[in-house]
Design a protein around this motif. Sequence first.
Motif, mmCIF file in Angstrom:
data_model
loop_
_atom_site.group_PDB
_atom_site.id
_atom_site.type_symbol
_atom_site.label_atom_id
_atom_site.label_comp_id
_atom_site.label_asym_id
_atom_site.label_seq_id
_atom_site.Cartn_x
_atom_site.Cartn_y
_atom_site.Cartn_z
ATOM 1 N N MET A 1 21.388 1.449 7.513
ATOM 2 C CA MET A 1 19.975 1.119 7.729
ATOM 3 C C MET A 1 19.384 2.071 8.746
ATOM 4 N N HIS A 2 18.380 2.813 8.378
ATOM 5 C CA HIS A 2 17.771 3.762 9.304
ATOM 6 C C HIS A 2 16.826 3.036 10.251
ATOM 7 N N PRO A 3 16.719 3.495 11.504
ATOM 8 C CA PRO A 3 15.883 2.797 12.505
ATOM 9 C C PRO A 3 14.456 2.593 12.050
ATOM 10 N N LEU A 4 13.928 3.563 11.312
ATOM 11 C CA LEU A 4 12.544 3.440 10.841
ATOM 12 C C LEU A 4 12.285 2.103 10.172
ATOM 13 N N PHE A 5 13.183 1.703 9.361
ATOM 14 C CA PHE A 5 12.872 0.615 8.451
ATOM 15 C C PHE A 5 13.008 -0.739 9.109
ATOM 16 N N LEU A 6 13.379 -0.729 10.400
ATOM 17 C CA LEU A 6 13.307 -1.959 11.159
ATOM 18 C C LEU A 6 11.951 -2.067 11.812
ATOM 19 N N HIS A 7 11.214 -1.225 11.944
ATOM 20 C CA HIS A 7 9.840 -1.183 12.560
ATOM 21 C C HIS A 7 8.739 -1.225 11.498
ATOM 22 N N ARG A 321 10.301 24.165 2.307
ATOM 23 C CA ARG A 321 11.262 24.435 1.232
ATOM 24 C C ARG A 321 10.995 23.550 0.018
ATOM 25 N N TYR A 322 11.150 24.164 -1.171
ATOM 26 C CA TYR A 322 11.023 23.402 -2.418
ATOM 27 C C TYR A 322 11.959 23.990 -3.455
ATOM 28 N N PRO A 323 12.778 23.159 -4.099
ATOM 29 C CA PRO A 323 12.881 21.708 -3.924
ATOM 30 C C PRO A 323 13.354 21.354 -2.520
ATOM 31 N N PRO A 324 12.868 20.238 -1.990
ATOM 32 C CA PRO A 324 13.223 19.859 -0.625
ATOM 33 C C PRO A 324 14.590 19.209 -0.564
ATOM 34 N N ARG A 325 15.150 19.178 0.643
ATOM 35 C CA ARG A 325 16.371 18.435 0.908
ATOM 36 C C ARG A 325 16.131 17.495 2.083
ATOM 37 N N ALA A 326 16.985 16.502 2.194
ATOM 38 C CA ALA A 326 16.822 15.518 3.258
ATOM 39 C C ALA A 326 16.697 16.214 4.609
ATOM 40 N N GLY A 327 15.727 15.796 5.382
ATOM 41 C CA GLY A 327 15.475 16.398 6.683
ATOM 42 C C GLY A 327 14.395 17.452 6.688
ATOM 43 N N ASP A 328 13.911 17.857 5.507
ATOM 44 C CA ASP A 328 12.803 18.811 5.436
ATOM 45 C C ASP A 328 11.498 18.064 5.714
ATOM 46 N N THR A 354 -0.828 11.263 11.901
ATOM 47 C CA THR A 354 -0.106 10.145 12.503
ATOM 48 C C THR A 354 1.086 9.759 11.651
ATOM 49 N N VAL A 355 2.266 9.660 12.270
ATOM 50 C CA VAL A 355 3.443 9.147 11.580
ATOM 51 C C VAL A 355 3.352 7.624 11.575
ATOM 52 N N VAL A 356 3.112 7.062 10.397
ATOM 53 C CA VAL A 356 2.997 5.608 10.267
ATOM 54 C C VAL A 356 4.368 4.983 10.067
ATOM 55 N N ALA A 357 5.253 5.692 9.372
ATOM 56 C CA ALA A 357 6.608 5.219 9.132
ATOM 57 C C ALA A 357 7.478 6.435 8.878
ATOM 58 N N GLY A 358 8.756 6.351 9.190
ATOM 59 C CA GLY A 358 9.635 7.468 8.883
ATOM 60 C C GLY A 358 10.886 7.485 9.730
ATOM 61 N N ASP A 359 11.976 7.957 9.147
ATOM 62 C CA ASP A 359 13.222 8.116 9.882
ATOM 63 C C ASP A 359 13.496 9.572 10.201
#
Length: 419
Positions: A1-7, A321-328, A354-359
């Motif tokens: 579970m990534h921290p983002l998704f608890l907020h 980068r495209y195609p993107p990879r996780a962390g891009d 504004t970052v509304v949600a994200g890990d």
Amino acid sequence: MHPLFLHMINKKYLPHLPLSGRDSCRGSYRIPSTVQNGTSKAQFDIPAPETTLNIETIFSLDAPKLDLINSSVFDWWYFDAVSETNPDDSLAVTFFTSSAEAFPFLRANETSVLTVWLWASFANGTVFIDSVPATVATVTGGDGAGTNSPGGWSSTGVSWDALTEDLSQYEITIASKKLQVEGRFTLTSHVPHNLPCGVQAERTVLQIAPHIGWVNLVPDAVGEVDVKIHGSTLKFRGPGYHDKNWSDRPFTDSVQSWYWGHGRLGPYSIVWFSYLAIDDPTNTTYVSSYVAKDGELLVSACDPSILTVSPIGSPGTTGGRYPPRAGDIPEGFRLEYDLGEENGQLIVNVSVRTVVAGDGKYYMRWTGHMVGEVFESGSQQAREAGGGPKRDLGECGGQLSSASSLVGVAVLEQFVLLE
């Protein structure tokens, strides 16, 4: 579970018969909170005998698209709005029917498949994210003549209601002690509905890509938000939006990358969706484009020649980068819409704000600024403007800025699951 998704294939028409029953007279669906056993069937198209949708068909678009919620499927209803004067103010509400096994960005320890999530951002930089589980969900849609589209997630204090038969007006009511949020959020649409490939003869496809259903009931609306969150008032007016997504298999079995967003740019209402499927030997980029001007539809299609979505990143980073990879993580996106010979080419730079949600790795949602211009199709100006991503976005989108530029605000997100 990534921290983002608890907020956050076409098949024949499938009647929706949730295991807990359906009132066929009102088209009412009662969805239980526990994971159901059995194979879940999804509806991925609708009958469309004409080139426009009648009221009954429009009404059915807001109905559940799965006949039961097992541990592998998801179906959700999403609503948002962002301030037209300050995109730091925003609100999004999502009504989920899904387990964390099917959509891993939900709380892993949540026992109910029915949850309501709220994301709110304030001009002072505060971001609020929380969720509340429901004991049962009730949605009205489909063949319920004379009944609009209400949805209630019981015990949460959060519900929605369509105020008009054509689903052009919605009201989301929030009175949650658990979330400490109360107030109302309304949408008044001024543009036509949007389906992934537009309305097609005989049967209209509701898939943006294999196994991913999507209907966009409100591509652009006058959104009005007036809520109190932990005692702080969030009140604004600006572009609003409502859609729903669903799938007959887990999210991670389908998605390699997912770019989506919407906003209003001068007289233009725009929506974009660009998607890569996991383990796709064809490397197909699935797109859906929507553009309306002054409320009149110009484009609603899934032809990849009509829309290109390109991430934009700083030098020395992988954000572009495209195609993107996780962390891009991009600084923004460049959108190129071909509106046809008569309407020209719309080129838009979207800068995230504004970052509304994200890990910071697999998922991000932002509000942002947009700046764009319309060029004559095939003109030298269009070729130069569309000659590749422009890095320097600036406060409102950067290099496209000129006295004739169109400006606006947006809500946008990305999922990137490929390591």
